[in-house]
Scaffold this motif. Structure first.
Motif, PDB file in Angstrom:
ATOM      1  N   VAL A   1       0.974   4.104  -1.225  1.00 13.14           N
ATOM      2  CA  VAL A   1      -0.121   3.445  -0.538  1.00 13.14           C
ATOM      3  C   VAL A   1      -1.328   3.461  -1.464  1.00 13.14           C
ATOM      4  O   VAL A   1      -1.601   4.453  -2.156  1.00 13.14           O
ATOM      5  N   GLY A   2      -2.017   2.338  -1.540  1.00  9.97           N
ATOM      6  CA  GLY A   2      -3.228   2.258  -2.336  1.00  9.97           C
ATOM      7  C   GLY A   2      -4.410   2.743  -1.528  1.00  9.97           C
ATOM      8  O   GLY A   2      -4.463   2.559  -0.307  1.00  9.97           O
ATOM      9  N   VAL A   3      -5.371   3.346  -2.210  1.00 10.19           N
ATOM     10  CA  VAL A   3      -6.559   3.881  -1.540  1.00 10.19           C
ATOM     11  C   VAL A   3      -7.783   3.122  -2.058  1.00 10.19           C
ATOM     12  O   VAL A   3      -8.032   3.078  -3.269  1.00 10.19           O
ATOM     13  N   THR A   4      -8.533   2.531  -1.146  1.00 11.78           N
ATOM     14  CA  THR A   4      -9.685   1.722  -1.538  1.00 11.78           C
ATOM     15  C   THR A   4     -10.990   2.452  -1.225  1.00 11.78           C
ATOM     16  O   THR A   4     -11.052   3.313  -0.344  1.00 11.78           O
ATOM     17  N   ASP A   5     -12.038   2.071  -1.975  1.00 10.54           N
ATOM     18  CA  ASP A   5     -13.358   2.650  -1.726  1.00 10.54           C
ATOM     19  C   ASP A   5     -14.135   1.783  -0.745  1.00 10.54           C
ATOM     20  O   ASP A   5     -13.584   0.830  -0.163  1.00 10.54           O
TER      21      ASP A   5
END
Length: 320
Positions: free
Chosen positions: A232-236
Motif C-alpha cells: 500500500v502506498g502512503v501519501t502525505d
C-alpha cells in the motif's frame, strides 16, 4: 563433405563482408545528399526495383516505414500498368538496379523526370541510364559476387540492403526516433512486449492501494487485502507519495502492529518509475531490488502516485 559446406559458407560470408567494407570506404557526399533529400520529402518515400533488387527494395521500404519515414514499395512492372499513380509531388523515389539498365524501370524513371519527382538511384555503374538520370546517384562498388560465377546477385544485394539500413538509421538519428515511438509501429509480438511502456500496463484510479500517513494500520491492512498487490502506498497531506508498506514492513512491526499508524510502519521515499518509461526498465528495477511492484509517478514534477505496475503485469505480456 560437411567440411566442404562449411568452407563454402565461410567463403561466401568473407566475400560479402569484403564487399561491405568496400561500400563503407566508397561512401561519399552522395549519401549525405540522399539523406537530405529524404529529410526534405513532404510526402512518402517510394522504393522500386526489379527481381532481386525488388526484394531488397521491399525490405528497405518496410524498414523506413517502421522507423518513422512513411514509405512503400512500387513494383516497376505494375507501375507501367497504373501504379505510377502511387507516386506524386512531394514524394522521393529510390530506385535500385545493380546494372542501372533494367528495362522495366524505364517508365518509373521517365515518370519521375516528367513530373519533377526527386529520384535517388543506386547502381554499380556510374554511367548507367539510372544513375545519369538520378538527382542523387549512389554508386555501389564493383565487388565480387559470392556465387563464384559472377552472375547470381549476392554481394551486390547485401551491399544494397546495408545501404538501405544506413539510410534508415541516419534518418532515425536525425529525427531522434525513440524506442517508444518505434513501438507505435510494432504493437504486436515479442518486440511489442519489449517496447511496452508502464502506461500500457499500470493500474489506475480506484485500483491503486493508497492510504494517508495518519491511517490506522487496521485500515491499511484492509486496503492491502482488498487491492491485492501486497503493498500500500502512503501519501502525505498534499497527496504525494511519502512511503510504501510492504510485507517486509509488516513483519518488522509485527509486535503491536494494530496500535500503529501508516507513518510508523512505512518505508519512506520508495523506489518509483516515471510515466512513459519502458516496462522493460520497470522489470529491471524490480529484479534488481527484489520487489514485485512500483508506483508510477509523473516524469516531471511532484511524486503524485498516478499508477502502479506489478511484475505479474509484465510477465503476462512476455517480459521478465
Amino acid at each position: 563433405m560437411n567440411d566442404a559446406f562449411l568452407d563454402t559458407a565461410r567463403r561466401v560470408i568473407r566475400i560479402e563482408a569484403d564487399a561491405l567494407s568496400q561500400l563503407e570506404a566508397g561512401l561519399d557526399d552522395s549519401f549525405t545528399r540522399a539523406v537530405e533529400l529524404l529529410i526534405a520529402a513532404k510526402g512518402r518515400v517510394i522504393v522500386s526495383g526489379m527481381g532481386k533488387s525488388g526484394h531488397i527494395a521491399r525490405k528497405i521500404a518496410a524498414t523506413l516505414a517502421s522507423t518513422g519515414t512513411p514509405a512503400h514499395f512500387v513494383h516497376p512492372a505494375e507501375a507501367s500498368h497504373g501504379d505510377l499513380g502511387m507516386m506524386g509531388q512531394g514524394d522521393v523515389v529510390i530506385v535500385l538496379s545493380n546494372s542501372g539498365e533494367t528495362p522495366e524501370l524505364a517508365d518509373v524513371i521517365a515518370y519521375t523526370r516528367r513530373f519533377g519527382i526527386p529520384m535517388i538511384g543506386v547502381a554499380s555503374r556510374a554511367d548507367s541510364t539510372l544513375l545519369r538520370q538520378s538527382d542523387v546517384a549512389i554508386v555501389l562498388p564493383r565487388a565480387e559476387e559470392a556465387c563464384g560465377t559472377g552472375i547470381v546477385p549476392t554481394s551486390s544485394t547485401t551491399m544494397t540492403l546495408a545501404l538501405g539500413d544506413a539510410l534508415a538509421v541516419a534518418l532515425m538519428e536525425h529525427r531522434s526516433f525513440t524506442p517508444e515511438r518505434f513501438r507505435d509501429f510494432h504493437p504486436g509480438g515479442k518486440l511489442g512486449a519489449q517496447l511496452s511502456s508502464v502506461d500500457d500496463l499500470m493500474h489506475l484510479g480506484d485500483a491503486l492501494p493508497l492510504v494517508t500517513r495518519d491511517t490506522e494500520m487496521s485500515d491499511a491492512l484492509i486496503e492491502i487485502s482488498q487491492k491485492g498487490f501486497g503493498v500500500v502506498g502512503v501519501t502525505d497531506e498534499a497527496g504525494l507519495l511519502a512511503g510504501i508498506i510492504t510485507d517486509g514492513d509488516l513483519r518488522r512491526h509485527m509486535d503491536g502492529l494494530l496500535a500503529l499508524k501508516a507513518r510508523d510502519v512505512m518505508t519512506a521515499s520508495p523506489t518509483t518509475i516515471a510515466a512513459g518509461s519502458l516496462a522493460q526498465k520497470a522489470v529491471g528495477i524490480m529484479n534488481a531490488r527484489k520487489i514485485t511492484c512500483l508506483f508510477v509517478v509523473p516524469k516531471e514534477g511532484p511524486a503524485l502516485p498516478i499508477g502502479l505496475i506489478h511484475i505479474h503485469d509484465c510477465l503476462r505480456v512476455g517480459l521478465g
